[in-house]
Design a protein around this motif. Structure first.
Motif, short mmCIF file in Angstrom:
data_model
loop_
_atom_site.label_atom_id
_atom_site.label_comp_id
_atom_site.label_asym_id
_atom_site.label_seq_id
_atom_site.Cartn_x
_atom_site.Cartn_y
_atom_site.Cartn_z
N GLN A 233 0.80 -1.22 0.00
CA GLN A 233 0.00 0.00 0.00
C GLN A 233 0.84 1.27 0.00
O GLN A 233 0.33 2.35 -0.25
CB GLN A 233 -0.92 0.02 1.24
N ARG A 234 2.13 1.11 0.31
CA ARG A 234 2.99 2.30 0.44
C ARG A 234 4.31 2.06 -0.29
O ARG A 234 4.78 0.92 -0.40
CB ARG A 234 3.25 2.63 1.91
N HIS A 235 4.93 3.14 -0.74
CA HIS A 235 6.23 3.05 -1.41
C HIS A 235 7.28 2.46 -0.47
O HIS A 235 8.10 1.63 -0.88
CB HIS A 235 6.66 4.44 -1.88
N SER A 236 7.24 2.87 0.80
CA SER A 236 8.21 2.34 1.77
C SER A 236 8.06 0.83 1.93
O SER A 236 9.06 0.11 2.10
CB SER A 236 8.06 3.05 3.12
N GLU A 237 6.83 0.33 1.86
CA GLU A 237 6.60 -1.12 1.93
C GLU A 237 7.18 -1.82 0.70
O GLU A 237 7.72 -2.93 0.78
CB GLU A 237 5.10 -1.42 2.03
N ALA A 238 7.06 -1.16 -0.47
CA ALA A 238 7.62 -1.73 -1.70
C ALA A 238 9.14 -1.85 -1.60
O ALA A 238 9.72 -2.86 -2.04
CB ALA A 238 7.24 -0.86 -2.90
N LEU A 239 9.78 -0.85 -0.99
CA LEU A 239 11.24 -0.91 -0.81
C LEU A 239 11.62 -2.04 0.14
O LEU A 239 12.60 -2.76 -0.09
CB LEU A 239 11.76 0.42 -0.28
#
Length: 668
Positions: A233-239
């Motif tokens: 749900q978040r860019h930080s989670e994708a990283l």
């Protein structure tokens, strides 16, 4: 050893070598000495030589460099690799924050990341296996550099999960690798690279992957190109997910709850910039929420949910030795400062554009002055100001000429313009610059026809206009300086391939005044053939969205010219395509779809379609896709986690579809 035993041993070696490689190159925590890694690698190489059928694309042995290539193949990016908008000061960053909050509300978090000074690349994985890597290119089309990227040991050849997706990253050369490379080049009496970025770019585009393998490149992966179905749900989670899968991400990233925290993070990073083991040229700020990213959308060139803060440029003093004049392809006369060589932001600078006579007068620049020079955006050298107190009285005033330095025609200053211009259509300097533009990446994209080759061909009288490029023969080219048999054959092949380009590339390459790459595509889509465009009236052109008065006048004037009409006929006779090959633009009156003539806004995360697929599908049925909801919006398609655009549509009583309804309409 039988094949079954060999297979088991190969699999064990794969696992061990991949683990040791990951520990060394990604975690920076080696658990075994280099000698043990080398011993196991040699063992695997011998097994693969004995049983060639056991060598797989993800084998650790594939990192040493594959077969030398003759040329790089073109790659169409499934999701465009857009550039970022720039911020140069605190005001720019606060304006960015204000625009974001106006669009999605005040509950916004940002991720701050280092802007690595390298080369943007995309990595495509199928079922967890690395299958293709490409350069950014023009953002739509790049070059296939898979074999070179395999030599970067921090790129996993197989992921820890069998995912199919595309990730983006920045390939770079660490400072130690750069220093070692330049020491070696000096020992071999070769020209050293100016900076790590140039060295990385030169290495990643080597036709021999074995050379790239020796350059010790590295990479930081910074995003997933299409997050549909990934489940974050978040860019930080994708990283975080990228790290779990085995990718190397930059640990210096930070999450911030406000623009104040972003500014604090930038100041802290700037202070430690010199201690990093790699070069950075700024900071990237991204909205963390993927739903909010969807809400904010994109401009034609960049995402609205991210911005690149560029570090203040380094300023140095040097002597302005002379002012030279150049003639551009549109006839504009540009003065250029010739400087005493000086190091600025990692490279030696000897020239800087002075733009026009008014700027020279405004800054009171004289030949012989001591001047302050910087690189705008760390790229383009410019003269900041003159140190008047250091004048000796020997400095000389500079005056712009009255006649063209290339053809002696009288120069004119068109009303409303600052620049002096040569309006002689036969001016050799303009013709040469036009040829260079025609073959450039965003135009006809003819590999091997660089500025040096074009200039040589022009000076020797072998080409007089763009049609002559398609008359070049092997006998002519092979006699040119530094043109061997292979490079000649590759160039002829590239020229032949360019004949098949879609119409928009040709239109942009022709250099019609005021017509950029985007306008060229709009015109190509609308008129489909160059013959139709040639017949178009000013009124027909102005009726097209994005085509204004100046552009319409320029297009009509251009195609009314008999010399242009003759050139177009020549290009056609030489086999150059003059038709549009992209998705057809269906007019509302010619479509029986419900979407025909409708203005549609896409919001939220789509699962079955990418944003580009949805946009192209709507346009193919005669609809128009815009980025914001207003009273003129006819339909909003709301995906998962749709936010303020959906809310506004409901307030305005605008029809709302879910993705399934859109998918059904597109596939009728």
């Amino acid at each position: 050893m039988d094949k079954q035993s060999a297979l088991k041993q190969v699999q064990e070696l794969h696992e061990l070598l991949n683990t040791y490689n990951y520990e060394y190159h990604v975690l920076d925590k080696p658990s075994v000495p280099d000698s043990e890694y080398d011993r196991l690698m040699q063992e695997l190489i011998k097994l693969e030589e004995q049983f060639p059928e056991l060598k797989t694309p993800d084998s650790p042995t594939q990192r040493v460099g594959g077969v030398t290539l003759e040329a790089f193949q073109k790659v169409e990016h499934r999701t465009p690799m857009l550039s970022l908008g720039n911020a140069f000061n605190e005001t720019d960053l606060r304006d960015f924050d204000r625009r974001v909050r106006q669009a999605v509300g005040d509950d916004v978090q940002y991720v701050v990341e280092l802007k690595i000074d390298g080369l943007a690349v995309s990595l495509r994985y199928e079922n967890g296996l690395f299958v293709q890597g490409a350069t950014r290119g023009d953002g739509t089309t790049g070059e296939d550099i898979t074999e070179n990227l395999k030599t970067i040991r921090s790129i996993p050849l197989r992921l820890k999960r069998e995912l199919s997706f595309e990730v983006r990253g920045e390939a770079f050369m660490p400072r130690k690798s750069f220093e070692r490379l330049n020491e070696l080049r000096l020992e071999q009496e070769e020209e050293p690279f100016a900076n790590p970025r140039n060295a990385a770019a030169g290495s990643i585009r080597q036709l021999d992957p074995k050379i790239a393998a020796k350059r010790n490149l590295d990479i930081f992966v910074y995003s997933i190109a299409d997050l549909g179905g990934i489940g974050v749900q978040r860019h930080s989670e994708a990283l975080d997910l990228l790290e779990e899968l085995g990718f190397k991400t930059n640990k210096e990233r930070r999450k911030c709850d406000s623009i104040e925290e972003v500014l604090t993070a930038i100041n802290e990073i700037q202070e430690k910039r010199s201690t990093l083991t790699y070069d950075i040229d700024g900071i990237v700020i991204k909205v963390d929420s993927l739903a909010q990213q969807e809400e904010l959308g994109f401009t034609a060139k960049s995402p609205r949910w991210a911005i690149a803060y560029k570090f203040p440029a380094e300023e140095v003093m040097t002597k302005l030795l002379d002012i030279e004049l150049s003639v551009g392809r549109t006839g504009v006369i540009t003065p250029t400062a010739i400087l005493e060589p000086v190091r600025v932001a990692g490279t030696t600078v000897q020239r800087a554009s002075l733009h026009n006579e008014d700027l020279i007068r405004e800054k009171d620049i004289k030949i012989g002055d001591t001047v302050v020079v910087k690189k705008a955006g760390d790229i383009i050298p410019e003269v900041v100001n003159v140190l008047v107190d250091l004048r000796t009285g020997e400095e000389k005033e500079f005056s712009m000429p009255t006649h063209c330095p290339a053809c002696e025609s009288e120069l004119v200053r068109i009303e409303g313009e600052v620049a002096l211009r040569c309006i002689n259509p036969q001016c050799p300097a303009q013709i040469k610059e036009g040829l260079i533009h025609f073959v450039s990446r965003n135009a006809m994209n003819i590999d091997g026809l660089g500025e040096r080759v074009v200039e040589q061909l022009f000076v020797e009288g072998l080409i007089k206009d763009v049609a002559d490029l398609y008359r070049l023969t092997r006998d002519v080219l092979i006699k040119l300086e530094r043109m061997g048999e292979k490079s000649t054959d590759n160039l002829l092949q590239a020229i032949e391939q360019s004949k098949g380009n879609s119409l928009e590339r040709l239109l942009f390459g022709l250099g019609i005044r005021h017509v950029g790459a985007k306008a060229a595509k709009t015109l190509a889509q609308q008129f489909e053939t160059i013959e139709n465009l040639q017949k178009a009236s000013r009124e027909e052109l102005i009726a097209i969205n994005e085509i204004g008065d100046k552009m319409a006048d320029a297009v009509v004037t251009y195609f009314e010219n008999p010399d242009v009409q003759h050139l177009i006929a020549e290009l056609k006779s030489l086999g150059v395509n003059t038709e549009y090959k992209g998705p057809k633009l269906i007019k509302a009156e010619d479509s029986d779809s419900y979407l025909a003539g409708k203005t549609v806004v896409l919001t939220g995360k789509l699962e079955q379609l990418t944003r580009n697929e949805a946009k192209e599908g709507i346009e193919a049925l005669g609809g128009k896709v815009t980025g914001s909801v207003s009273k003129s919006t006819d339909l909003v398609v709301a995906g998962e986690a749709a936010g303020s655009k959906l809310k506004k549509a409901q307030e305005l009583s605008i029809e709302v579809w879910d993705e399934a309804r859109l998918y059904e309409e597109l596939n009728k």
